[in-house]
Design a protein around this motif. Structure first.
Motif, PDB file in Angstrom:
ATOM      1  N   ASP A   1       0.740  -1.132  -0.114  1.00 45.79           N
ATOM      2  CA  ASP A   1       0.467  -0.061   0.028  1.00 45.79           C
ATOM      3  C   ASP A   1       0.869   1.498   0.173  1.00 45.79           C
ATOM      4  N   VAL A   2       1.867   1.080   0.859  1.00 42.31           N
ATOM      5  CA  VAL A   2       2.551   2.570   0.859  1.00 42.31           C
ATOM      6  C   VAL A   2       3.320   3.121  -0.534  1.00 42.31           C
ATOM      7  N   HIS A   3       4.081   1.788  -1.356  1.00 41.06           N
ATOM      8  CA  HIS A   3       4.224   1.936  -3.035  1.00 41.06           C
ATOM      9  C   HIS A   3       3.095   2.944  -3.237  1.00 41.06           C
ATOM     10  N   THR A   4       1.827   2.918  -3.062  1.00 38.82           N
ATOM     11  CA  THR A   4       0.679   3.388  -3.981  1.00 38.82           C
ATOM     12  C   THR A   4       0.563   4.501  -4.191  1.00 38.82           C
TER      13      THR A   4
ATOM     14  N   GLU B   1       7.539   9.373   4.425  1.00 41.34           N
ATOM     15  CA  GLU B   1       8.564   9.276   3.831  1.00 41.34           C
ATOM     16  C   GLU B   1       9.386   8.643   5.083  1.00 41.34           C
ATOM     17  N   ALA B   2       9.210   7.820   5.803  1.00 42.48           N
ATOM     18  CA  ALA B   2      10.023   6.911   6.336  1.00 42.48           C
ATOM     19  C   ALA B   2      10.899   5.814   5.770  1.00 42.48           C
ATOM     20  N   HIS B   3       9.306   5.002   4.667  1.00 40.98           N
ATOM     21  CA  HIS B   3       9.671   4.248   3.938  1.00 40.98           C
ATOM     22  C   HIS B   3       9.674   5.092   2.276  1.00 40.98           C
ATOM     23  N   LEU B   4      10.355   5.909   2.205  1.00 44.46           N
ATOM     24  CA  LEU B   4      10.885   6.028   1.247  1.00 44.46           C
ATOM     25  C   LEU B   4      12.201   6.575   1.047  1.00 44.46           C
ATOM     26  N   PRO B   5      13.159   7.073   2.410  1.00 40.75           N
ATOM     27  CA  PRO B   5      14.655   6.503   1.919  1.00 40.75           C
ATOM     28  C   PRO B   5      15.365   5.576   1.652  1.00 40.75           C
ATOM     29  N   HIS B   6      14.330   4.188   1.538  1.00 35.00           N
ATOM     30  CA  HIS B   6      15.072   2.379   1.890  1.00 35.00           C
ATOM     31  C   HIS B   6      14.175   1.897   0.487  1.00 35.00           C
ATOM     32  N   CYS B   7      13.616   3.312  -0.464  1.00 38.50           N
ATOM     33  CA  CYS B   7      12.651   2.524  -1.853  1.00 38.50           C
ATOM     34  C   CYS B   7      13.087   3.358  -2.587  1.00 38.50           C
ATOM     35  N   GLN B   8      14.129   2.538  -3.747  1.00 35.63           N
ATOM     36  CA  GLN B   8      14.769   3.363  -4.607  1.00 35.63           C
ATOM     37  C   GLN B   8      13.741   3.901  -5.661  1.00 35.63           C
ATOM     38  N   THR B   9      12.730   3.088  -6.010  1.00 34.45           N
ATOM     39  CA  THR B   9      11.615   3.099  -7.164  1.00 34.45           C
ATOM     40  C   THR B   9      11.317   4.315  -6.109  1.00 34.45           C
ATOM     41  N   CYS B  10      10.298   3.974  -5.486  1.00 40.93           N
ATOM     42  CA  CYS B  10       9.576   5.250  -5.176  1.00 40.93           C
ATOM     43  C   CYS B  10      10.427   6.658  -5.574  1.00 40.93           C
ATOM     44  N   ALA B  11      11.480   7.142  -4.844  1.00 35.58           N
ATOM     45  CA  ALA B  11      12.070   7.884  -4.479  1.00 35.58           C
ATOM     46  C   ALA B  11      12.262   8.198  -5.868  1.00 35.58           C
ATOM     47  N   GLU B  12      12.700   7.651  -6.793  1.00 33.55           N
ATOM     48  CA  GLU B  12      12.474   7.908  -8.457  1.00 33.55           C
ATOM     49  C   GLU B  12      11.509   8.102  -8.928  1.00 33.55           C
TER      50      GLU B  12
END
Length: 244
Positions: free
Chosen positions: A5-8, A27-38
Motif C-alpha cells: 500500500d505504501v508504494h501506491t 517519508e519513513a519508507h521513502l529513504p529505503h525505496c529507490q523506486t518510490c524515490a525516483e
C-alpha cells in the motif's frame, strides 16, 4: 498500512495530498525505496513543468494597481484597553483587524483574477480556453491517482516526451518539451499503439494530450504528419514511450 500500500502513495505524496499520518509513514519508507524515490522525483518534476508552462508574467501595471488599492484601504488603529473588560476589548480589536485584513486580501486577489482573466480572453478563444482547462484538470487528476506512473523518453530529433498514466483511471496524459518547430503544413500527432495497430490520440498543439482507453496500450508514439493529421502514421516516430 502494508508495504504494498505504501508504494501506491507516490502520486498523492508528490501532490501533497496525504494525511499527516500517511505522510509520516511514507517519508519513513521513502529513504529505503529507490523506486518510490525516483517516481516521486519524476512526478514532482512533471507537476512543476505543468505549472511553469502555464505561468504568465504579470502586467507591468499590476503592481502599481495593487499598491494603490493598499494605500486606499483604511488601516485600523488599536483601541485603548479597558481595564473593566480587557478580554472583550481584545476580542473586538482582533475581530476588526481580521476583517480589515480579509477585505484587503480579497481586494488584491480580485484585482489579480480580473487582470488574469482579461489577459487570457484577449489571447485565446473561449473554446481553446475550455479545452486547455479540461486538459490540465485531467493531468492533475491523474497525478493524484494512487497508482500514477511516470514514463519519459528523449526524442530522436530533440526534445523529450513525458507520460503520466493511471491504470485504474485507464487514462494517460502526454506532454512534450523542447520539440523542434515544424513548418506550418506539418504537425505532431500522438498515437496509442495497441496490439491491433495504432489509433490517433490527437494533434500536439502545446497542451497536454489526454489518451483514453490505454489498458491494452503497448506504447505512445509521436510522429510528424500533415497539419490536419493522418488516419494512420506516415513517418517513423520521433518519440516512442513503452507503456509496460
Amino acid at each position: 498500512m502494508s508495504t504494498a500500500d505504501v508504494h501506491t502513495l507516490t502520486g498523492a505524496y508528490a501532490m501533497n495530498a496525504l494525511s499527516d499520518a500517511e505522510r509520516a509513514e511514507f517519508e519513513a519508507h521513502l529513504p529505503h525505496c529507490q523506486t518510490c524515490a525516483e517516481e516521486v522525483a519524476g512526478l514532482q518534476a512533471t507537476a512543476a513543468t505543468i505549472g511553469a508552462s502555464t505561468a504568465e508574467a504579470p502586467p507591468a501595471y499590476l503592481r502599481a494597481q495593487v499598491l494603490a488599492g493598499v494605500t486606499a484601504t483604511r488601516q485600523l488603529f488599536p483601541e485603548p484597553s479597558a481595564p473593566v473588560a480587557p478580554v472583550v476589548v481584545l476580542a473586538k480589536r482582533n475581530r476588526r483587524l481580521v476583517q480589515g485584513s480579509v477585505l484587503a486580501a480579497a481586494a488584491s486577489v480580485l484585482v489579480a483574477v480580473v487582470v488574469g482573466v482579461q489577459a487570457v480572453q484577449a489571447r485565446q478563444e473561449l473554446t481553446a480556453l475550455r479545452e486547455s482547462t479540461a486538459g490540465y484538470g485531467q493531468v492533475s487528476d491523474l497525478l493524484n491517482a494512487p497508482d500514477a506512473k511516470l514514463l519519459n523518453d528523449a526524442g530522436s530529433t530533440g526534445g523529450r516526451g513525458t507520460v503520466v498514466m493511471s491504470p485504474s483511471r485507464n487514462k494517460a496524459v502526454f506532454l512534450a518539451d523542447g520539440l523542434p518547430a515544424l513548418p506550418s503544413d506539418r504537425a505532431y500527432q500522438l498515437w496509442v499503439v495497441e496490439p491491433g495497430g495504432p489509433r490517433s490520440a490527437g494533434l500536439l498543439n502545446g497542451e497536454p494530450v489526454v489518451a483514453d482507453g490505454v489498458a491494452n496500450a503497448q506504447a505512445l508514439a509521436l510522429t510528424v504528419e500533415p497539419s490536419g493529421g493522418s488516419a494512420a502514421p506516415t513517418t517513423t516516430p520521433v518519440i516512442q514511450i513503452p507503456m509496460a
